[in-house]
Design an enzyme around this catalytic site. Structure first.
Site, PDB file in Angstrom:
ATOM      1  N   HIS A  77     -13.864   9.156   7.831  1.00 43.91           N
ATOM      2  CA  HIS A  77     -12.998   9.436   8.973  1.00 43.91           C
ATOM      3  C   HIS A  77     -13.646   8.846  10.231  1.00 43.91           C
ATOM      4  O   HIS A  77     -14.842   9.005  10.451  1.00 43.91           O
ATOM      5  CB  HIS A  77     -12.825  10.955   9.139  1.00 43.91           C
ATOM      6  CG  HIS A  77     -11.928  11.306  10.274  1.00 43.91           C
ATOM      7  ND1 HIS A  77     -10.549  11.186  10.201  1.00 43.91           N
ATOM      8  CD2 HIS A  77     -12.206  11.739  11.520  1.00 43.91           C
ATOM      9  CE1 HIS A  77     -10.025  11.549  11.363  1.00 43.91           C
ATOM     10  NE2 HIS A  77     -11.010  11.891  12.183  1.00 43.91           N
ATOM     11  N   SER A  80     -17.625   9.785  10.054  1.00 45.75           N
ATOM     12  CA  SER A  80     -18.129  10.839   9.171  1.00 45.75           C
ATOM     13  C   SER A  80     -17.628  10.603   7.757  1.00 45.75           C
ATOM     14  O   SER A  80     -16.482  10.192   7.554  1.00 45.75           O
ATOM     15  CB  SER A  80     -17.594  12.208   9.623  1.00 45.75           C
ATOM     16  OG  SER A  80     -17.867  12.455  10.986  1.00 45.75           O
ATOM     17  N   ASN A 118     -14.130  11.144   1.614  1.00 40.94           N
ATOM     18  CA  ASN A 118     -13.289  10.412   2.568  1.00 40.94           C
ATOM     19  C   ASN A 118     -14.147   9.965   3.734  1.00 40.94           C
ATOM     20  O   ASN A 118     -15.139  10.606   4.074  1.00 40.94           O
ATOM     21  CB  ASN A 118     -12.172  11.332   3.086  1.00 40.94           C
ATOM     22  CG  ASN A 118     -11.268  10.641   4.086  1.00 40.94           C
ATOM     23  OD1 ASN A 118     -10.811   9.515   3.860  1.00 40.94           O
ATOM     24  ND2 ASN A 118     -11.004  11.286   5.215  1.00 40.94           N
TER      25      ASN A 118
HETATM   26  C1  GRF Z   1     -10.989   3.533   8.808  1.00 40.50           C
HETATM   27  O1  GRF Z   1     -11.221   3.617  10.179  1.00 40.50           O
HETATM   28  C2  GRF Z   1     -11.238   4.853   8.142  1.00 40.50           C
HETATM   29  O2  GRF Z   1     -12.267   5.581   8.738  1.00 40.50           O
HETATM   30  C3  GRF Z   1      -9.917   5.549   8.314  1.00 40.50           C
HETATM   31  O3  GRF Z   1      -8.934   4.565   8.176  1.00 40.50           O
HETATM   32  C4  GRF Z   1      -9.501   3.296   8.503  1.00 40.50           C
HETATM   33  C5  GRF Z   1      -9.304   2.424   7.314  1.00 40.50           C
HETATM   34  O4  GRF Z   1      -9.722   1.108   7.558  1.00 40.50           O
HETATM   35  N1  GRF Z   1      -9.789   6.628   7.389  1.00 40.50           N
HETATM   36  P1  GRF Z   1      -9.936   0.136   6.317  1.00 40.50           P
HETATM   37  O5  GRF Z   1      -8.602   0.135   5.555  1.00 40.50           O
HETATM   38  O6  GRF Z   1     -11.050   0.649   5.492  1.00 40.50           O
HETATM   39  O7  GRF Z   1     -10.221  -1.217   6.916  1.00 40.50           O
END
Ligand code: GRF
Length: 237
Positions: A113, A140, A111
């Protein structure tokens, strides 16, 4: 073409910009992953259209079509099996996955984050980073475990927090770093250079100097700051 490419599926709920970054990276001849499919729990996720435009199979598996989380997770698992997925990359997937599903994919599911974990787990990370007054923020990539945003870290990217930052300007700077970091972290996992063992990430640093690209920490140059935040649609989970 890399003969040993891992088959990677991506789970999204929204915009899908990280998904697009992974798809773009997978187009490189020596990238160690093929993106075999995208699953969204939301039919209105903009990322679905981007996946289709890129010629990637995109499937909606809605929560409300199933009686409970277990049944929803099972449907996702069946879709992953249909894709022949070996590794799962969560990219803005906004739904908690059940313990059984997480256990089943442990060590094979990652994932991204938008914070330097273990700081700012959960939502609204950029607002909370500004409120806390941190001078360095970032993103991360970690293995997914039952501990939300708490699995073993694989790679992190740091960005500065500037004096005049707003939530949007900071989010845009972090997002730019995410798009660099996630493909590199996924490559590390696909090549076995990052592996989860006994609750920790083992990093195989061999070849990292030559590869240069495969570093576990990035600190983007301030001078390269060129994100146009107007171009980035706001993420609405
Ligand atoms: C990103 O900031 C990611 O880190 C978080 O949710 C957001 C998703 O953005 N988990 P995207 O859909 O990839 O544009």
């Amino acid at each position: 073409m890399n003969a040993k490419r891992k088959r990677v599926a991506i789970l999204i709920s929204g915009r899908g910009s990280n998904m697009s970054a992974l798809i773009a990276a997978s187009r490189e001849a020596d990238y160690p992953a093929t993106i075999v499919g995208v699953i969204s729990d939301r039919p209105d996720a903009a990322g679905l259209r981007a996946a289709e435009a890129a010629g990637i199979a995109a499937v909606v598996v809605e929560r409300r079509s199933f009686a409970d989380r277990q049944a929803h997770d099972a449907a996702i698992d069946a879709t992953l099996a249909g894709f022949g997925a070996e590794i799962v990359a969560l990219a803005g997937y906004m739904r908690l996955l059940g313990a059984d599903f997480v256990q089943r994919w442990q060590g094979r599911m990652i994932n991204i984050h938008p914070s330097l974990l273990p700081g700012f787990k959960g939502l609204d990370t950029h607002r909370r980073a500004l409120d806390a007054g941190v001078r360095i923020h970032g993103c991360s990539v970690h293995f997914v475990t039952a501990d939300m945003d708490g699995g073993p870290l694989i790679a992190q990217a740091a960005v500065p927090v500037l004096a005049d930052d707003t939530e949007d300007s900071l989010a845009a700077r972090v997002l730019k770093a995410e798009h660099k970091l996630y493909p590199q972290a996924l490559a590390m996992v696909c090549e076995g250079r990052a592996a989860m063992e006994q609750g920790r990430t083992l990093i195989d640093a061999r070849g990292m100097v030559e590869r240069n690209a495969a570093q576990v920490l990035f600190a983007p140059d301030l001078a390269e700051e060129s994100v146009n935040i107007e171009d980035l649609a706001r993420f609405t989970p």
